[in-house]
Motif scaffolding. Structure first.
Motif, PDB file in Angstrom:
ATOM      1  N   ILE A 102       0.814  -1.214   0.000  1.00 57.76           N
ATOM      2  CA  ILE A 102       0.000   0.000   0.000  1.00 57.76           C
ATOM      3  C   ILE A 102       0.849   1.267   0.000  1.00 57.76           C
ATOM      4  O   ILE A 102       0.427   2.311  -0.512  1.00 57.76           O
ATOM      5  CB  ILE A 102      -1.028  -0.030   1.159  1.00 57.76           C
ATOM      6  N   SER A 106       0.361   4.095  -2.717  1.00 56.05           N
ATOM      7  CA  SER A 106       0.091   5.498  -2.375  1.00 56.05           C
ATOM      8  C   SER A 106       0.998   6.432  -3.151  1.00 56.05           C
ATOM      9  O   SER A 106       0.571   7.492  -3.626  1.00 56.05           O
ATOM     10  CB  SER A 106       0.326   5.734  -0.885  1.00 56.05           C
ATOM     11  N   SER A 134      -5.204  -1.346  -1.699  1.00 54.14           N
ATOM     12  CA  SER A 134      -4.658  -0.317  -2.595  1.00 54.14           C
ATOM     13  C   SER A 134      -5.777   0.375  -3.352  1.00 54.14           C
ATOM     14  O   SER A 134      -5.721   1.577  -3.602  1.00 54.14           O
ATOM     15  CB  SER A 134      -3.700  -0.942  -3.602  1.00 54.14           C
ATOM     16  N   LYS A 137      -7.404   2.789  -1.166  1.00 55.12           N
ATOM     17  CA  LYS A 137      -6.532   3.962  -1.067  1.00 55.12           C
ATOM     18  C   LYS A 137      -6.698   4.860  -2.289  1.00 55.12           C
ATOM     19  O   LYS A 137      -6.719   6.085  -2.182  1.00 55.12           O
ATOM     20  CB  LYS A 137      -5.075   3.485  -0.950  1.00 55.12           C
TER      21      LYS A 137
END
Lengths: 427, 427
Positions: A102, A106, A134, A137
């Motif tokens: 992740i 990001s 992910s 996110k």
């Protein structure tokens, strides 16, 4: 009168396919997220509203990108020497596998969103990867940035490398849990059901996804008839299927909910008919189709048949997030299609291509991509004064020159749903 | 040792078609205008020379644009909705007629040259207009800027509008007087014989130009087999001619002196044979051929047959001076050509396209476009550090990423013939 925003400048948009609406030094009145109207003169009732005067700049709708893969952004401009299937194996799948991490996600996703913003894309249909966290996110980052997006967790449960495959069960579970968490969480960012394509999804998975789409009324995106090798593989996998589109249709993934299919380079007559009947959108991604030797989609024919066609950058099959470059290439391949269709499929004009990049794609998001009353106010303020100028140009010509020779340096301000969007953070 | 310049960085160029020569943190030793050699380690004898270290930047040959129309620069990005012949009438001829005015010409030409510089083009074959004084000015401005150029006064004595036509006699006189004045005046800027194309030149004019080319040993540039409508018109004008190329050949304008022909989209077998025999260069201008619906030139086939092919931006049929954009489009249309030639004409690879944009085009200027010993040191220093980077890339990949996703902002330094070229003045 505090709720109204009035924006002044040289306004250009398309209400109808191929026809500009032009207001020289005109006014757009916005209330909250929505356009109230566009005017040559400002009515007295708006005289005391907050007015922003963009002078001689152009004001156009924001660009809509109907097809792009966020996790492929690290590969942009790389590995464009293969056709689709070997390209996926060699470049794309290894890159996408990294998104179990992740932190990596990001970093990439924040830059990706920043660069969409930079290029003036205000709404986007995005593929993530198979990774739930992910993808969550990615939705959060879109929301923070203020751009509009449908974001899909990709589903893949067969014919995929060991390092990038899910079980059918996990694929459906993760998809449903994202839907439950996100379908009402944000105003402009929503989940979308995203089977990668037929070769990487079992019928069981497709059926499960179709049920989720219907249960939660979630739109659908996937790939259809992109490349010769891909279609052959689909035929090999499903020798008794009528065609590629039919497999999506049988599993409730073809227009029961709003659906956008990328490419459609090689759709057959039956598929075109089905697309029309089910009001399936096409995300025409010409740069990608050129880069991966897929061919030229029959866009004029699809439009004439009444099918909704928008444009996609399809990074990283496409080599640029800039919808300007997609528009140029769209125009170019429509010219070539004309030449190589014995001059039957007429070339697209600049206002037609502009319509595809704004209002046509925007329809997938509702009332988006135009300045008609009731539309979300998504807009770009274009300063073309630094482009080489040697004569007085009409506003149409200035827009054309910006499309063909401008870039992100000419985009001064971006609005999404009535709000000015500032530069997103890169993590 | 004062005469040597040593340049350090990540050096990439092509010696052979499709093969990169790569020196990570290597050295290019330059003496005056010429490359002495490229080295992994610097020999002791050069240790005390002036060394410029460009760190992690890429150093590549300057780009060569084999076909562009300087007076069409005001039209860049405009009027791309017609095929060649109506496009000339509607947009191009009216613009070119303005260049009787030398002040207007200076303004446009200085910006044109500035923008070539900006885009990293270091050598160029340019069309001017029929106007002698403006064309002389164009040569002077190229010389002041320090770029290398063949500059042609255009010849037109038939089938041209009243406001843009010459008598045969005046056309030849003006051409000869420019040749006499300029053929030894500048080191890097030279005149070139430039009949517009067969439709706008009488046989008498062509013969006169052929004689001038032979008398003064001046190279030749023109257009050949660009567009269906143009070729039909040539056939109508010359029903007994074998083909289009033959008309240039009969008038001593096809390879008796070094010759470059733009486009060659629709050349026939006999013409290909003649081009090979007479060592005629092709200026492949794919953006223009897409924009004006001309089609896709059979570049793989021409190269396989032993014909020299370089690239041209062909502004304003092309919409950009950037050779990066020409390279991308060249790659794309070669993919499409493969698809639409029943997979016979293989797509071009990135190093092949890079070779076309540097060494292949450079051959028209002599030893230009490579860093081999004896070549003119024309170079670009590329800072790709601001492009999105998420992983360690090889130098080949960094070059590919720059080509596909970079622009003028990544070009930090330009050299032509051993000399750093600073930003040219805009008048």
């Amino acid at each position: 009168m505090k709720d109204f925003l009035v924006v002044k400048g040289n306004i250009i948009y398309t209400k109808d396919f191929g026809c500009y609406e032009i207001y020289k030094s005109g006014y757009i009145v916005v209330e909250g997220k929505k356009v109230i109207g566009v005017y040559k003169e400002l009515d007295e009732k708006y005289q005391n509203c907050h007015l922003i005067d963009y002078g001689d700049n152009l004001i156009i709708p924001g660009f809509v990108d109907l097809h792009v893969h966020a996790p492929q952004y690290p590969n942009i401009g790389l590995g464009l020497d293969k056709e689709l299937m070997p390209w996926l194996e060699a470049y794309t799948f290894p890159e996408e596998s990294k998104f179990h991490d992740i932190d990596y996600a990001s970093k990439v996703y924040s830059r990706f969103i920043h660069d969409l913003w930079l290029q003036g894309t205000t709404r986007v249909c995005v593929f993530g990867t198979i990774h739930k966290n992910s993808t969550a996110k990615l939705m959060d980052l879109f929301n923070e940035a203020g751009l509009g997006a449908y974001v899909g967790k990709v589903n893949m449960d067969r014919n995929s490398p060991d390092y990038l495959i899910e079980t059918t069960e996990k694929s459906l579970q993760d998809t449903e849990s994202l839907i439950v968490e996100y379908h009402d969480k944000y105003d402009l960012v929503k989940p979308i059901i995203t089977p990668r394509f037929i070769p990487s999804c079992t019928i069981e998975l497709l059926k499960g996804l179709g049920s989720l789409a219907d249960k939660y009324r979630i739109p659908i995106q996937s790939h259809l008839c992109e490349n010769f090798g891909e279609i052959s593989f689909v035929k090999e996998l499903h020798p008794h299927a009528n065609n590629y589109a039919g497999l999506y249709n049988e599993t409730s993934l073809f227009g029961n909910q709003p659906t956008v299919m990328a490419h459609c380079v090689l759709v057959d007559e039956e598929e075109i008919e089905l697309m029309k009947e089910k009001q399936v959108f096409v995300a025409h991604s010409p740069n990608s189709n050129c880069n991966l030797s897929s061919g030229i989609a029959p866009i004029r024919r699809l439009i004439t048949r009444g099918i909704q066609v928008g444009l996609g950058s399809d990074v990283s099959g496409g080599h640029s997030l800039s919808m300007l470059k997609v528009m140029i290439n769209c125009h170019q391949v429509s010219n070539l299609k004309w030449v190589y269709s014995d001059r039957i499929d007429k070339p697209l004009t600049t206002p037609e291509v502009f319509y595809l990049a704004t209002k046509a794609g925007g329809k997938f998001f509702g009332e988006v991509g135009s300045f008609e009353a009731g539309y979300d106010f998504d807009a770009l303020v274009i300063d073309d004064s630094l482009l080489p100028q040697f004569k007085v140009l009409s506003l149409e010509e200035r827009l054309q020159k910006f499309i063909y020779t401008g870039d992100d340096r000419n985009i001064k301000v971006r609005y999404v749903a009535g709000k000015e969007i500032k530069e997103p953070k890169i993590l």
